[in-house]
Design an enzyme around this catalytic site. Structure first.
Site, PDB file in Angstrom:
ATOM      1  N   SER A 450       0.869  -1.172   0.000  1.00  0.00           N
ATOM      2  CA  SER A 450       0.000   0.000   0.000  1.00  0.00           C
ATOM      3  C   SER A 450       0.905   1.220   0.000  1.00  0.00           C
ATOM      4  CB  SER A 450      -0.868   0.012   1.258  1.00  0.00           C
ATOM      5  OG  SER A 450      -1.642  -1.158   1.306  1.00  0.00           O
ATOM      6  N   CYS A 644      -7.006  -0.650   7.487  1.00  0.00           N
ATOM      7  CA  CYS A 644      -5.933  -1.223   6.686  1.00  0.00           C
ATOM      8  C   CYS A 644      -5.039  -2.109   7.551  1.00  0.00           C
ATOM      9  CB  CYS A 644      -5.095  -0.119   6.045  1.00  0.00           C
ATOM     10  SG  CYS A 644      -3.729  -0.788   5.072  1.00  0.00           S
ATOM     11  N   ASP A 689      -8.466  -1.984   3.157  1.00  0.00           N
ATOM     12  CA  ASP A 689      -7.293  -2.336   2.372  1.00  0.00           C
ATOM     13  C   ASP A 689      -6.550  -3.334   3.250  1.00  0.00           C
ATOM     14  OD1 ASP A 689      -5.242  -2.280   0.477  1.00  0.00           O
ATOM     15  OD2 ASP A 689      -4.256  -0.544   1.368  1.00  0.00           O
ATOM     16  N   TRP A 691      -4.824  -7.376   4.034  1.00  0.00           N
ATOM     17  CA  TRP A 691      -4.112  -8.495   3.412  1.00  0.00           C
ATOM     18  C   TRP A 691      -3.781  -9.562   4.436  1.00  0.00           C
ATOM     19  CZ3 TRP A 691      -2.009  -3.514   3.740  1.00  0.00           C
ATOM     20  CH2 TRP A 691      -0.984  -3.337   4.685  1.00  0.00           C
TER      21      TRP A 691
HETATM   22  P1  FAD Z   1       6.548 -14.454   1.554  1.00  0.00           P
HETATM   23  O1  FAD Z   1       7.749 -15.203   1.196  1.00  0.00           O
HETATM   24  O2  FAD Z   1       5.551 -14.199   0.505  1.00  0.00           O
HETATM   25  O3  FAD Z   1       5.855 -15.161   2.800  1.00  0.00           O
HETATM   26  C1  FAD Z   1       4.657 -14.618   3.316  1.00  0.00           C
HETATM   27  C2  FAD Z   1       4.081 -15.558   4.364  1.00  0.00           C
HETATM   28  O4  FAD Z   1       3.697 -16.788   3.746  1.00  0.00           O
HETATM   29  C3  FAD Z   1       5.051 -15.962   5.455  1.00  0.00           C
HETATM   30  O5  FAD Z   1       5.086 -15.043   6.494  1.00  0.00           O
HETATM   31  C4  FAD Z   1       4.493 -17.290   5.883  1.00  0.00           C
HETATM   32  O6  FAD Z   1       3.419 -17.111   6.774  1.00  0.00           O
HETATM   33  C5  FAD Z   1       3.964 -17.874   4.594  1.00  0.00           C
HETATM   34  N1  FAD Z   1       4.984 -18.745   3.985  1.00  0.00           N
HETATM   35  C6  FAD Z   1       5.798 -18.445   2.954  1.00  0.00           C
HETATM   36  N2  FAD Z   1       6.596 -19.489   2.660  1.00  0.00           N
HETATM   37  C7  FAD Z   1       6.268 -20.469   3.522  1.00  0.00           C
HETATM   38  C8  FAD Z   1       6.734 -21.811   3.717  1.00  0.00           C
HETATM   39  N3  FAD Z   1       7.684 -22.332   2.956  1.00  0.00           N
HETATM   40  N4  FAD Z   1       6.166 -22.525   4.695  1.00  0.00           N
HETATM   41  C9  FAD Z   1       5.187 -22.005   5.460  1.00  0.00           C
HETATM   42  N5  FAD Z   1       4.718 -20.759   5.333  1.00  0.00           N
HETATM   43  C10 FAD Z   1       5.245 -19.995   4.373  1.00  0.00           C
HETATM   44  N6  FAD Z   1       2.952  -5.608   3.572  1.00  0.00           N
HETATM   45  C11 FAD Z   1       3.606  -4.604   4.188  1.00  0.00           C
HETATM   46  O7  FAD Z   1       4.550  -4.836   4.932  1.00  0.00           O
HETATM   47  N7  FAD Z   1       3.241  -3.291   3.974  1.00  0.00           N
HETATM   48  C12 FAD Z   1       2.215  -2.962   3.159  1.00  0.00           C
HETATM   49  O8  FAD Z   1       1.920  -1.781   2.984  1.00  0.00           O
HETATM   50  C13 FAD Z   1       1.504  -4.015   2.496  1.00  0.00           C
HETATM   51  N8  FAD Z   1       0.465  -3.754   1.679  1.00  0.00           N
HETATM   52  C14 FAD Z   1      -0.189  -4.766   1.071  1.00  0.00           C
HETATM   53  C15 FAD Z   1      -1.269  -4.478   0.223  1.00  0.00           C
HETATM   54  C16 FAD Z   1      -1.934  -5.494  -0.430  1.00  0.00           C
HETATM   55  C17 FAD Z   1      -3.096  -5.171  -1.334  1.00  0.00           C
HETATM   56  C18 FAD Z   1      -1.523  -6.833  -0.235  1.00  0.00           C
HETATM   57  C19 FAD Z   1      -2.227  -7.961  -0.945  1.00  0.00           C
HETATM   58  C20 FAD Z   1      -0.469  -7.128   0.593  1.00  0.00           C
HETATM   59  C21 FAD Z   1       0.214  -6.111   1.254  1.00  0.00           C
HETATM   60  N9  FAD Z   1       1.288  -6.395   2.084  1.00  0.00           N
HETATM   61  C22 FAD Z   1       1.930  -5.358   2.724  1.00  0.00           C
HETATM   62  C23 FAD Z   1       1.831  -7.759   2.231  1.00  0.00           C
HETATM   63  C24 FAD Z   1       2.953  -7.973   1.199  1.00  0.00           C
HETATM   64  O9  FAD Z   1       2.397  -7.992  -0.110  1.00  0.00           O
HETATM   65  C25 FAD Z   1       3.713  -9.295   1.365  1.00  0.00           C
HETATM   66  O10 FAD Z   1       2.797 -10.338   1.450  1.00  0.00           O
HETATM   67  C26 FAD Z   1       4.596  -9.314   2.573  1.00  0.00           C
HETATM   68  O11 FAD Z   1       5.522  -8.248   2.511  1.00  0.00           O
HETATM   69  C27 FAD Z   1       5.374 -10.628   2.674  1.00  0.00           C
HETATM   70  O12 FAD Z   1       6.104 -10.843   1.496  1.00  0.00           O
HETATM   71  P2  FAD Z   1       7.414 -11.745   1.477  1.00  0.00           P
HETATM   72  O13 FAD Z   1       7.715 -12.067   0.054  1.00  0.00           O
HETATM   73  O14 FAD Z   1       8.484 -11.148   2.298  1.00  0.00           O
HETATM   74  O15 FAD Z   1       6.939 -13.062   2.237  1.00  0.00           O
END
Ligand code: FAD
Length: 691
Positions: A450, A644, A689, A691
């Site tokens: 966001s 949010c 908003d 997630w």
């Molecule tokens: P990922 O690798 O995608 O992992 C996310 C989660 O999935 C983990 O914490 C865990 O629970 C699970 N997971 C992943 N891999 C495994 C595995 N092997 N085994 C078990 N569980 C697993 N985030 C913010 O910080 N700020 C924002 O402003 C924000 N805005 C958003 C707005 C929208 C519309 C949406 C959809 C999401 C938003 N998010 C925001 C969330 C962001 O998009 C990400 O999902 C977040 O930052 C995590 O991404 P990542 O790739 O680091 O984690």
């Protein structure tokens, strides 16, 4: 490492000059350039491609099409899995199709010996995914009209439906429900139940698995299909390109498409074509030792990208080298890390999900979710390629026994490579055709954030506020790390010349990108427009609930209103509820709020809730309750109400508290209070908003 058999076969065929596959009595020859890039053909040049699905199925000898409406790749992944299973278990001639790429007004001409499957995710507030908007509007529209004009319009159509949703949202699985209803109203015959997967309960995969078996049984009966022993057949051939090296100009090292490879990138920047944006600034927002929250500025001035306050920015992450190496190692592919390969679809409707020729390293680093949670079904598929019978038996058990699977995998946060290594006790898995991973793993997805800046204040710079996902795992010496946020953390460390200690993990990210194209420091991004917007009239009051990173869009909102106030515009009450653990640790933007206060005066107030400070845990919903009177008063002045952040608990509780406040304030029942909240949502006066 040796060439696998498939490579040898394919190479042989290419040397002969023609490449032909003989499958089930059908022959298709790949003409012209055998290395022609299937990705370019499917995602770039669309000229001459039919939008008529019936024609396409006739042409390619298919009797089952699986349409997907997907936002984050899961629905697309499930569609591929259905296609694969239909083919291997029942000999169905399946194809997967992006629902956006075909017309719908001829669905009435699909013959009754064929079947159309819909795998549809519901997005946000009960909305269709971007690629399914047109289909949804057409099929649920009052006057959906079809080519033949028969009555009932879809009397010949057999369909199957599965939806992906989240029960913490108001409109749970509304896409599949509404599409199902619309299709039935048009006379179409559904086979099996309309399945519903629930991401909110964390049971998506299990819901899907439990739904599909009875569906297959019903479909087999309807179409008179005979089940056979499923044999794995690769969808893609991996062709070694020994004449090329990772230095060759035509080799993709992670570039997302041809324009990026050739250096001719131009807009439209979107989910197929990111802008490689400079990051002029990155910094830490927390004071805590063990947790990180990043603030990044993304410079879009060199592009034609635009954003509006409240929009989302998508960040295209890359996987860390450490996990890429782990993956290559367990497959016995480490020697081939930088070998150049082409990936060729073995049947005409399959799409290679990334451009080739490329290297194993680039595929794993830039294109596949190698860190994602495991799919039980995928473990079943891989069992056949286990290094020995004991491992095979264990893989089958994991694949077939739901409870055992959860018991064994649940606490570990395994990714696929860690899982394989754990089951085989380190023995290499050299028999898995690489195609299985291209089919079985989701394409690496952009992550959405966001936007935390106002487009009025900084139209050419987008702020991101992201908390770094990192979690200690019992029995493991390194934490589980989220992909995108750790990539951004590594980038921040590099930019600020910080050590990525204690582990060198961060250094294994290729921050400079393919051919150093991201050097300087840059990341691939695109912008997604959202409906999360301030009232067009700034004098309207706003109430914002944004604990943790949920505060991101509200920083933008407050920034915008502070600027308006400075410009002499009349700005209404601006009430922000913010929550975190401790004022001293994770109270982000603390000093900035004071600046905004100077501009907005008494109009602006930030109400804080600290959950680990003092003896009682206080959350935003408690503070909201304490402010009942003022909140009710502001709502009666048509205040806009925004939530949010965390979808699973917080948003739901805030919704409940608001209903109570309204009920008390207006002297009506709680049920009535809830109805008022519903109406506020419908009127866009309550916006989420989450997630
Ligand atoms: P990922 O690798 O995608 O992992 C996310 C989660 O999935 C983990 O914490 C865990 O629970 C699970 N997971 C992943 N891999 C495994 C595995 N092997 N085994 C078990 N569980 C697993 N985030 C913010 O910080 N700020 C924002 O402003 C924000 N805005 C958003 C707005 C929208 C519309 C949406 C959809 C999401 C938003 N998010 C925001 C969330 C962001 O998009 C990400 O999902 C977040 O930052 C995590 O991404 P990542 O790739 O680091 O984690």
């Amino acid at each position: 490492a040796e060439l696998d058999t498939l490579d040898v076969i394919v190479l042989g065929a290419i040397f002969l000059g023609t490449l032909a596959y003989f499958t089930k009595g059908k022959v298709w020859g790949v003409t012209k350039d055998p290395y022609a890039n299937a990705f370019a053909a499917s995602n770039g040049v669309k000229a001459g491609r039919t939008r008529n699905i019936v024609e396409k199925m006739e042409e390619t000898g298919k009797n089952c099409v699986i349409f997907y409406g997907s936002q984050t790749g899961t629905a697309e992944d499930y569609a591929s899995r259905l296609a694969k299973e239909g083919k291997s278990r029942f000999g169905l001639e399946t194809m997967v199709a992006d629902i956006e790429e075909y017309d719908f007004d001829n669905l009435d001409t699909v013959p009754s010996d064929k079947v159309v499957m819909f795998v549809l995710a519901t997005y946000g507030e009960g909305e269709p995914t971007d690629n399914a908007v047109d289909f949804y509007e057409f099929i649920t529209g009052e006057d959906a009209s079809f080519s033949e004009g028969s009555d009932p319009a879809l009397g010949n159509l057999n369909f199957v439906a599965f939806g992906l949703g989240n029960n913490t949202y108001e409109h749970y699985n509304s896409m599949v429900r509404n599409v199902n209803k619309a299709l039935e109203a048009l006379g179409a015959h559904r086979i099996g139940e309309a399945g519903e997967g629930d991401d909110g309960a964390g049971t998506m995969e299990e819901d899907f698995l439990a739904w599909k078996d009875p569906m297959w049984a019903a479909l087999a009966e309807k179409l008179g299909l005979e089940e056979r022993e499923a044999v794995y057949e690769p969808t893609f051939a991996i062709v070694d390109r020994d004449n090329l090296t990772a230095e060759s100009d035509e080799v993709y090292l992670g570039e997302p498409n041809k324009m990026h490879l050739e250096g001719t990138v131009k807009g439209q920047f979107n989910a197929h074509n990111p802008y490689i944006a400079p990051i002029p600034e990155s910094r830490e927002l927390f004071n805590a030792k063990d947790r990180n929250c990043l603030h990044l500025e993304v410079d879009i001035s060199g592009s034609n990208l635009k954003y509006e306050t409240g929009d989302h920015i998508a960040v295209w992450p890359t996987n860390p080298g450490e996990e890429v190496d782990r993956f290559l190692d367990i497959l016995g592919l480490s020697d081939k890390k930088h070998s150049v390969i082409s990936v060729k679809a073995l049947e005409p409707t399959a799409k290679v999900p990334f451009p080739t020729p490329t290297t194993y390293d680039a595929i794993l680093r830039y294109h596949l979710e190698i860190g994602a949670p495991l799919s039980r079904q995928f473990l079943s598929t891989l069992a056949a390629f286990a290094p020995n019978d004991e491992v095979k038996a264990e893989m089958n058990r994991l694949g077939n026994d739901k409870d055992y699977f959860h018991e064994k995998t649940g606490p570990h946060y395994y990714n696929i490579a860690r899982m394989l290594a754990s089951v085989s006790k380190g023995e290499k898995w050299t028999n898995i055709p690489f195609s299985a991973f291209i089919e079985g793993l989701t394409k690496l997805q952009p992550r959405y954030y966001s936007i935390s800046s106002s487009s009025l204040v900084q139209p050419k710079k987008i702020s991101i506020t992201a908390v770094v996902e990192s979690q200690m795992i019992p029995g493991r010496d390194d934490p589980f790390r989220g992909v995108a946020t750790n990539y951004l953390l590594a980038l921040k460390q590099k930019q600020n010349g910080e050590a990525s200690s204690p582990q060198p993990f961060g250094q294994t990210f290729e921050i400079a990108g393919p051919r150093n194209k991201y050097d300087g420091v840059r990341i691939p991004v695109h912008v997604r427009h959202s409906n999360f917007k301030l009232p067009s009239d700034p004098s309207k009051p706003v109430i914002m609930i944004g604990p943790g990173t949920g505060v991101a869009p509200f920083r933008a909102f407050v920034q915008e209103r502070a600027k308006q106030a400075q410009d002499g515009v009349e700005v209404g009450r601006t009430l922000l509820f913010f929550g975190c653990r401790k004022a001293s640790d994770d109270f982000m933007y603390q000093s900035e709020w004071e600046e905004y206060k100077k501009a907005l005066g008494d109009k602006f107030e930030i109400v804080t809730a600290f959950s680990r400070q003092g003896s009682k845990k206080v959350y935003v919903q408690h503070r909201l309750k304490e402010r009942s009177k003022e909140v009710a008063e502001l709502l009666s002045q048509k205040a806009y109400f925004y939530v949010c952040g965390d979808a699973s608990h917080m948003a739901r509780e805030v919704n409940a508290v608001l209903a109570q406040i309204l009920a008390e304030g207006r002297g009506v029942s709680e049920a009535k209070g809830e109805e008022i909240v519903k109406n506020m949502r419908a009127a866009n006066q309550y916006q989420e908003d989450v997630w």
